[in-house]
Scaffold this motif. Sequence first.
Motif, PDB file in Angstrom:
ATOM      1  N   GLU A   1       0.820  -1.217   0.000  1.00 30.60           N
ATOM      2  CA  GLU A   1       0.000   0.000   0.000  1.00 30.60           C
ATOM      3  C   GLU A   1       0.853   1.265   0.000  1.00 30.60           C
ATOM      4  OE1 GLU A   1      -3.028   0.782  -0.339  1.00 30.60           O
ATOM      5  OE2 GLU A   1      -4.201  -1.045  -0.073  1.00 30.60           O
ATOM      6  N   ASP A   2       1.876   1.316   0.843  1.00 29.10           N
ATOM      7  CA  ASP A   2       2.684   2.526   0.999  1.00 29.10           C
ATOM      8  C   ASP A   2       4.067   2.298   0.396  1.00 29.10           C
ATOM      9  OD1 ASP A   2       0.673   3.975   2.397  1.00 29.10           O
ATOM     10  OD2 ASP A   2       1.153   2.831   4.204  1.00 29.10           O
ATOM     11  N   LEU A   3       4.255   2.805  -0.808  1.00 25.89           N
ATOM     12  CA  LEU A   3       5.540   2.664  -1.485  1.00 25.89           C
ATOM     13  C   LEU A   3       6.359   3.927  -1.270  1.00 25.89           C
ATOM     14  CD1 LEU A   3       4.222   1.056  -4.770  1.00 25.89           C
ATOM     15  CD2 LEU A   3       5.314  -0.096  -2.839  1.00 25.89           C
ATOM     16  N   PRO A   4       7.635   3.794  -0.938  1.00 29.35           N
ATOM     17  CA  PRO A   4       8.420   4.963  -0.540  1.00 29.35           C
ATOM     18  C   PRO A   4       8.710   5.943  -1.673  1.00 29.35           C
ATOM     19  CG  PRO A   4       9.812   3.009  -0.650  1.00 29.35           C
ATOM     20  CD  PRO A   4       8.404   2.546  -0.818  1.00 29.35           C
ATOM     21  N   LEU A   5       9.029   5.438  -2.840  1.00 28.33           N
ATOM     22  CA  LEU A   5       9.366   6.319  -3.969  1.00 28.33           C
ATOM     23  C   LEU A   5       9.367   5.515  -5.244  1.00 28.33           C
ATOM     24  CD1 LEU A   5      13.182   7.150  -4.173  1.00 28.33           C
ATOM     25  CD2 LEU A   5      12.254   5.039  -3.205  1.00 28.33           C
ATOM     26  N   LYS A   6       9.238   6.191  -6.353  1.00 26.14           N
ATOM     27  CA  LYS A   6       9.385   5.542  -7.656  1.00 26.14           C
ATOM     28  C   LYS A   6      10.881   5.337  -7.875  1.00 26.14           C
ATOM     29  CE  LYS A   6       8.175   5.983 -12.545  1.00 26.14           C
ATOM     30  NZ  LYS A   6       7.558   4.633 -12.601  1.00 26.14           N
ATOM     31  N   LEU A   7      11.271   4.124  -8.268  1.00 26.91           N
ATOM     32  CA  LEU A   7      12.697   3.798  -8.272  1.00 26.91           C
ATOM     33  C   LEU A   7      12.991   2.697  -9.284  1.00 26.91           C
ATOM     34  CD1 LEU A   7      15.548   3.924  -6.794  1.00 26.91           C
ATOM     35  CD2 LEU A   7      14.660   2.072  -5.349  1.00 26.91           C
ATOM     36  N   MET A   8      14.154   2.795  -9.921  1.00 29.80           N
ATOM     37  CA  MET A   8      14.723   1.697 -10.688  1.00 29.80           C
ATOM     38  C   MET A   8      16.180   1.542 -10.284  1.00 29.80           C
ATOM     39  SD  MET A   8      13.335   2.003 -14.603  1.00 29.80           S
ATOM     40  CE  MET A   8      11.586   1.953 -14.994  1.00 29.80           C
ATOM     41  N   VAL A   9      16.608   0.294 -10.124  1.00 29.76           N
ATOM     42  CA  VAL A   9      18.009   0.012  -9.820  1.00 29.76           C
ATOM     43  C   VAL A   9      18.507  -1.022 -10.830  1.00 29.76           C
ATOM     44  CG1 VAL A   9      19.687  -0.734  -8.111  1.00 29.76           C
ATOM     45  CG2 VAL A   9      17.612   0.457  -7.362  1.00 29.76           C
ATOM     46  N   PHE A  10      19.597  -0.707 -11.496  1.00 30.81           N
ATOM     47  CA  PHE A  10      20.141  -1.535 -12.566  1.00 30.81           C
ATOM     48  C   PHE A  10      21.399  -2.264 -12.079  1.00 30.81           C
ATOM     49  CE2 PHE A  10      17.866   2.073 -14.161  1.00 30.81           C
ATOM     50  CZ  PHE A  10      17.110   1.590 -15.227  1.00 30.81           C
ATOM     51  N   ASP A  11      21.299  -3.590 -11.968  1.00 36.51           N
ATOM     52  CA  ASP A  11      22.431  -4.412 -11.549  1.00 36.51           C
ATOM     53  C   ASP A  11      23.078  -3.932 -10.249  1.00 36.51           C
ATOM     54  OD1 ASP A  11      22.312  -6.336 -13.531  1.00 36.51           O
ATOM     55  OD2 ASP A  11      23.633  -5.247 -14.901  1.00 36.51           O
ATOM     56  N   ARG A  12      22.282  -3.286  -9.405  1.00 38.26           N
ATOM     57  CA  ARG A  12      22.739  -2.763  -8.108  1.00 38.26           C
ATOM     58  C   ARG A  12      23.909  -1.786  -8.257  1.00 38.26           C
ATOM     59  NH1 ARG A  12      21.305  -6.784  -3.222  1.00 38.26           N
ATOM     60  NH2 ARG A  12      19.515  -7.793  -4.201  1.00 38.26           N
ATOM     61  N   ARG A  13      24.032  -1.199  -9.438  1.00 37.35           N
ATOM     62  CA  ARG A  13      25.116  -0.239  -9.685  1.00 37.35           C
ATOM     63  C   ARG A  13      24.611   1.172  -9.962  1.00 37.35           C
ATOM     64  NH1 ARG A  13      27.538  -0.313 -13.868  1.00 37.35           N
ATOM     65  NH2 ARG A  13      26.130  -1.556 -15.162  1.00 37.35           N
ATOM     66  N   VAL A  14      23.439   1.270 -10.566  1.00 38.48           N
ATOM     67  CA  VAL A  14      22.893   2.570 -10.953  1.00 38.48           C
ATOM     68  C   VAL A  14      21.449   2.642 -10.482  1.00 38.48           C
ATOM     69  CG1 VAL A  14      22.429   4.185 -12.840  1.00 38.48           C
ATOM     70  CG2 VAL A  14      24.354   2.576 -13.011  1.00 38.48           C
ATOM     71  N   ALA A  15      21.074   3.765  -9.864  1.00 38.15           N
ATOM     72  CA  ALA A  15      19.698   3.990  -9.420  1.00 38.15           C
ATOM     73  C   ALA A  15      19.129   5.207 -10.134  1.00 38.15           C
ATOM     74  CB  ALA A  15      19.641   4.186  -7.909  1.00 38.15           C
ATOM     75  N   VAL A  16      17.868   5.135 -10.484  1.00 41.90           N
ATOM     76  CA  VAL A  16      17.175   6.245 -11.133  1.00 41.90           C
ATOM     77  C   VAL A  16      15.885   6.499 -10.361  1.00 41.90           C
ATOM     78  CG1 VAL A  16      15.967   6.989 -13.222  1.00 41.90           C
ATOM     79  CG2 VAL A  16      18.145   5.773 -13.413  1.00 41.90           C
TER      80      VAL A  16
END
Length: 321
Positions: free
Chosen positions: A192-207
């Motif tokens: 229900e409560d998601l902290p933020l919109k996020l993508m993480v690529f191979d644990r090296r880059v976050a957007v």
Amino acid sequence: MIPSLGRWGLSAHADLVYRALSLGGPATAERLTREVDVPVGRVQEALDELVAAGAVRPAHRGTDRAWAAVEPDRIAPMLHRRRHPVVVSDRYQRHLAAIAGLHLDRSRPGMLRRLPSRSAARARIAELAAAERHEHLAINTEEVITPTVVAASDPVDRALLARGVRMRTLGLPGRGLNWRAPLTGSEHREAEDLPLKLMVFDRRVAVFPVDPLDFDAGVFELREPDPVARLVEVFTGVWDAAAEPPTAGAPLVLTPREQSIVTLLATGQSEDAVAHNLGLSRRTVVYTLRSLMDRLEVDNRFQLALVLGAAQAVAVPGRDS
């Protein structure tokens, strides 16, 4: 009285376009662009949201495609069936709490950059995904998954899965009409409560977004190892507490008549053309569609298309009505 659609998770542009249609009558996307002084691309995205919410319907305006607002007293019950209203400040607070302690102002040169627009963000995400080899993590905070979003993300997601990249996604609990079924091979959980919109690529880059309420403001691309690791911890914490989505039941079954009608409508044919091609009366076509929408508890044909597409509906052999 025109309701505020922003209370129910729709964007400010969607609310503005709905008000313009309610006050000024049916209009094309081009006319709305002039009236509300918003770029046509954003107007079209707003219309996507409104269609998904059942707040607008197609309207004939000469030879141009136009849209009309559904009466406020009709959409109020539909909005109340959506998730509980999200207070704007709550979204900001969750977003800020998630990135607190990352110390973005201390990032080394080249470790943090801002992509200034939605289109630039999509292009960069496609590049990062193309280079991904191991794991893709994503938190999707949108309540309404619009056709525009699906068209942009589906090819990227399918390519990841085809290469054997592990894909884990978090989203809001499915609310039927606006829920997008996870792709086969991906792992999906709901909270229900998601902290933020996020993508993480191979644990090296976050957007993640610059502004949680305005994705057109662009995103931050973060490469600093320790902050990226913290964001992975944020994802993992929500993942561990999140719920598996409900197990799909038996496939949705359509009669041959229903299947024939929805198949022809999906090609863009009008009700009159469908009736002519199938040797039915227009009234039968309309009645069959209305009965199907009532059975699936949807309010318009766009929602019907979403449900049928997700369910991969098939006809029942040997049945006629």
